[in-house]
Design an enzyme around this catalytic site. Structure first.
Site, PDB file in Angstrom:
ATOM      1  N   LYS A   1       0.838  -1.195   0.000  1.00 33.77           N
ATOM      2  CA  LYS A   1       0.000   0.000   0.000  1.00 33.77           C
ATOM      3  C   LYS A   1       0.872   1.243   0.000  1.00 33.77           C
ATOM      4  O   LYS A   1       1.752   1.424   0.846  1.00 33.77           O
ATOM      5  CB  LYS A   1      -0.925   0.036   1.213  1.00 33.77           C
ATOM      6  CG  LYS A   1      -1.801   1.298   1.227  1.00 33.77           C
ATOM      7  CD  LYS A   1      -2.990   1.209   2.137  1.00 33.77           C
ATOM      8  CE  LYS A   1      -3.869   2.447   1.988  1.00 33.77           C
ATOM      9  NZ  LYS A   1      -5.116   2.359   2.755  1.00 33.77           N
TER      10      LYS A   1
ATOM     11  N   GLU B   1       0.615  -9.092   3.598  1.00 32.07           N
ATOM     12  CA  GLU B   1       0.171 -10.316   2.950  1.00 32.07           C
ATOM     13  C   GLU B   1      -0.897 -10.014   1.906  1.00 32.07           C
ATOM     14  O   GLU B   1      -1.679  -9.079   2.038  1.00 32.07           O
ATOM     15  CB  GLU B   1      -0.376 -11.300   3.980  1.00 32.07           C
ATOM     16  CG  GLU B   1      -1.658 -10.861   4.659  1.00 32.07           C
ATOM     17  CD  GLU B   1      -2.242 -11.932   5.568  1.00 32.07           C
ATOM     18  OE1 GLU B   1      -2.340 -13.091   5.120  1.00 32.07           O
ATOM     19  OE2 GLU B   1      -2.593 -11.606   6.711  1.00 32.07           O
TER      20      GLU B   1
ATOM     21  N   ASP C   1      -9.945   3.019  12.176  1.00 36.25           N
ATOM     22  CA  ASP C   1     -10.749   3.065  10.950  1.00 36.25           C
ATOM     23  C   ASP C   1     -11.450   1.725  10.722  1.00 36.25           C
ATOM     24  O   ASP C   1     -11.436   1.187   9.619  1.00 36.25           O
ATOM     25  CB  ASP C   1      -9.871   3.416   9.748  1.00 36.25           C
ATOM     26  CG  ASP C   1     -10.704   3.872   8.542  1.00 36.25           C
ATOM     27  OD1 ASP C   1     -11.856   4.309   8.747  1.00 36.25           O
ATOM     28  OD2 ASP C   1     -10.209   3.792   7.409  1.00 36.25           O
TER      29      ASP C   1
ATOM     30  N   ALA D   1     -15.399  -1.998   4.905  1.00 33.95           N
ATOM     31  CA  ALA D   1     -14.391  -2.150   3.853  1.00 33.95           C
ATOM     32  C   ALA D   1     -13.049  -2.621   4.408  1.00 33.95           C
ATOM     33  O   ALA D   1     -12.198  -3.090   3.646  1.00 33.95           O
ATOM     34  CB  ALA D   1     -14.205  -0.833   3.114  1.00 33.95           C
TER      35      ALA D   1
ATOM     36  N   ASP E   1      -5.709  -2.784   7.157  1.00 34.68           N
ATOM     37  CA  ASP E   1      -5.325  -1.379   7.319  1.00 34.68           C
ATOM     38  C   ASP E   1      -4.973  -1.030   8.752  1.00 34.68           C
ATOM     39  O   ASP E   1      -5.240   0.075   9.215  1.00 34.68           O
ATOM     40  CB  ASP E   1      -6.432  -0.447   6.809  1.00 34.68           C
ATOM     41  CG  ASP E   1      -6.195  -0.064   5.357  1.00 34.68           C
ATOM     42  OD1 ASP E   1      -5.293  -0.653   4.741  1.00 34.68           O
ATOM     43  OD2 ASP E   1      -6.899   0.814   4.852  1.00 34.68           O
TER      44      ASP E   1
END
Length: 506
Positions: free
Chosen positions: A19, A72, A117, A121, A135
Site C-alpha cells: 500500500k 500479505e 478506521d 471495507a 489497514d
C-alpha cells in the site's frame, strides 16, 4: 488515501500486497517529516502483532518521502461487498463475526495500538475462511486530517466514533464504537447514521442517537449499548464479547451495563485548522528485492488489491530494546474483601444528612443509600469492570478507574439519571458542572455538580479513592435547591465521614 499494488517478493518468492500511503496535502513540510518518522516507529510496533484475524505486515519502507507498507496478499472480498451482494446478514452470523474482529482489536489494544478506521471495507472475508482486519495502523496516518481546513470531512463518518468527530484523541472505546457501527451495517444493510452528505452524517452522529435497528433481533440492544455516544457509557471489550457470544449462540443477551474503558482517558486534544501528525504501520520481516508490477486499471472483485509499486525494500532491523530496569514497589491493597457500605455512616450522621431517613441504610448492589422523599445520600463503590466486584482490586486498577471517572466529570458531559428512593422514577438528563479537586478525603478526591436548566445545583457528587477502592457519594436535598453551598457541604460532609469510617477498617 492510497493505492494498493500487487507485487512479487523475489527474495522469499511470494505474492504480496503493497500500500502506497498518501499523506494529506495540508501538512507542512515539518508535519510531513514528523508523520513519516512516527509512521515508521508505529509500523515497527504494529508488525509485531500476531493474530489470525489481523493482516500480516511484512515490511515498511519509504520512497520519495512517502511510506509504503508491504503486507500479505488476501483473496476474497470485504464485508462491504459481501453485504452488498448477499443482503443483510442474520444476527447470529454478525455476532460471530463481531467476536472475531473484537478479539483482533483486543490484541492490538493490549499492545497500545488503535485501529482508528474499523469499517466494513476494512473487514476482509478471505477465501480460506479467515475474517481479517486490514489497514492496521494505516488508518492512523490517514487520520491526520479528519477535518480539513475547509471544513470537509475525510474518511467514513458513519463509522467514526463521536468523540473523534469532536476532535478528541479517542481510545480503544472508539474502536469499539466503530466495530458496532460495522456490525450494525452488516445486520441492517446500512450504517447507523446515513445522510445526504458527509457533514449531515457528522451532525447526526454528534447530536442524535443511532436509529434503532429493525433486523437485528437480540443483537440490537447490544449494538445500541456499544454505540453509546460517550466512551464511558459503552461496555468494555470483555463485556461486549460476552454479550456477542450469547447472541452468536442463539441466546438472549443479559441487560448490558455501562462500563468505562479500561485505559485511563487522555486529556482531549482539540483539532484545530491543522491536525497533528499521528502515524502508523509496521515491520519486522525483511522483504528485499521486490519486483514491482504495473497497477491494474481496475481491481478484481475477488480482492481489494490492485497492483505494484516502484520501490525496493531493504531488510529492516528492529532497534535494540532498552535494558530492563527494576520494577517499582507495588502499592499494598487495603481492601481485599468487601466492606458493608451501610455501616459507614452512624445514625447521628444520617440524621444530619437526611433527617427523616431510616438510620439503617438500604443495600443497593454493592452500595447503600439513605433516602426519604426529595432527599438522599448514597455511597456507591465504582467497579473497574462491569459484572465484577469493586472490592479486591489492585491499587493500579483503582487509580485507573478514578482517573477515568475524573476525566468524564471534567469534560462536562451530560448525565442521565434517576433515583427512585427519593421519588425520582423518571430519567432526567443534566449537565455536569464545577468539577474541582477536594483535599482531605481519601487518597485523592474530586467533586462535581448536576445542574438544572436554571443553573441550580440539584445533586452534588464526590468521588474519592482510598487504596484499592473508588467510592462515589451522591447527595441531594430538594429543599436546598438554589443553595449551592449547602448542597456542596452536605455531599462533602458525607464523603469525609464515609472515608474516615473506611479508613478505620482493618
Amino acid at each position: 488515501m492510497g493505492t494498493i499494488w500487487h507485487a512479487h517478493d523475489e527474495l522469499l518468492d511470494r505474492e504480496v500486497a503493497i500500500k502506497e500511503v498518501r499523506l494529506p496535502d495540508s501538512l507542512s513540510p515539518a508535519e510531513r517529516e514528523e508523520a513519516l518518522q512516527r509512521s515508521i516507529r508505529e509500523a515497527m510496533a504494529a508488525a509485531q502483532l500476531r493474530h489470525p484475524e489481523i493482516i500480516k505486515i511484512h515490511d515498511v519502507l519509504t520512497h520519495n518521502g512517502m511510506p509504503w507498507i508491504v503486507m500479505e496478499l488476501l483473496k476474497g472480498r470485504d464485508l462491504k461487498d459481501a453485504v452488498a451482494a448477499e443482503g443483510p446478514w442474520a444476527p447470529q452470523r454478525v455476532a460471530a463475526l463481531g467476536l472475531r474482529v473484537l478479539d483482533a482489536l483486543s490484541t492490538a489494544h493490549a499492545h497500545g495500538i488503535q485501529h482508528r478506521d474499523v469499517k466494513p471495507a476494512n473487514v476482509f472475508l478471505s477465501d480460506d475462511g479467515r475474517v481479517v482486519l486490514t489497514d492496521f495502523g494505516i488508518a492512523r496516518l490517514e487520520d491526520l486530517a479528519t477535518i480539513t481546513e475547509s471544513g470537509l470531512l475525510i474518511g467514513s463518518p458513519g463509522y467514526i466514533a463521536p468523540e473523534r468527530l469532536r476532535g478528541e484523541r479517542g481510545g480503544p472505546a472508539s474502536d469499539l464504537w466503530s466495530l458496532a457501527a460495522t456490525l450494525y451495517s452488516a445486520v441492517e444493510g446500512q450504517a447507523p447514521y446515513v445522510g445526504t452528505s458527509p457533514m449531515a452524517v457528522l451532525r447526526d452522529a454528534l447530536t442524535l442517537p443511532p436509529r434503532p435497528p429493525v433486523r437485528a433481533g437480540s443483537l440490537g440492544p447490544v449494538l445500541m449499548h456499544m454505540l453509546a455516544r460517550e466512551p464511558h457509557e459503552r461496555p468494555d471489550p470483555r463485556s461486549a464479547a460476552y454479550l456477542l457470544q450469547r447472541v452468536a449462540e442463539g441466546q438472549e443477551p443479559m441487560a448490558p451495563l455501562p462500563a468505562p474503558p479500561r485505559k485511563s482517558g487522555r486529556r482531549p486534544l482539540i483539532i484545530g485548522v491543522a491536525a497533528t501528525a499521528a502515524a502508523a504501520v509496521v515491520t519486522v520481516a525483511a522483504v528485499a528485492g521486490t519486483t514491482l508490477l504495473k497497477p491494474e486499471p481496475t481491481p478484481r472483485p475477488s480482492t481489494p488489491e490492485t497492483a505494484a509499486p516502484p520501490a525496493t525494500s531493504a531488510p529492516s532491523t528492529p532497534e535494540p530494546s532498552e535494558p530492563a530496569t527494576a520494577k517499582p514497589t507495588v502499592a499494598e491493597a487495603k481492601f481485599e474483601v468487601p466492606v458493608s457500605p451501610c455501616t459507614l455512616l452512624t445514625p447521628t450522621q444520617v440524621r444530619r444528612l437526611v433527617p427523616a431517613a431510616p438510620a439503617k441504610g438500604k443495600q443497593r448492589d454493592e452500595g447503600c443509600e439513605w433516602t426519604t422523599r426529595g432527599k438522599g445520600v448514597a455511597v456507591v463503590p465504582l467497579r473497574p469492570e462491569p459484572l465484577e466486584s469493586a472490592w479486591g482490586r489492585s491499587v493500579d486498577e483503582a487509580s485507573e478507574k478514578f482517573v477515568n471517572t475524573l476525566n468524564v466529570a471534567e469534560s462536562g458531559a451530560e448525565l442521565s439519571w434517576n433515583w427512585p428512593g427519593i421519588g425520582l422514577d423518571k430519567l432526567i438528563t443534566q449537565k455536569r458542572r464545577s468539577y474541582e479537586e477536594v483535599n482531605g478525603i481519601g487518597d485523592e478526591a474530586f467533586s462535581y455538580e448536576l445542574v438544572n436548566p436554571k443553573g441550580q445545583v440539584e445533586r452534588h457528587d464526590v468521588v474519592f479513592r482510598m487504596s484499592n477502592v473508588v467510592m462515589e457519594i451522591k447527595y441531594i436535598d430538594a429543599g436546598k435547591i438554589g443553595d449551592d453551598e449547602a448542597m456542596r457541604k452536605g455531599a462533602r460532609d458525607a464523603a469525609r465521614w464515609i472515608a474516615a469510617a473506611l479508613g478505620r477498617q482493618e
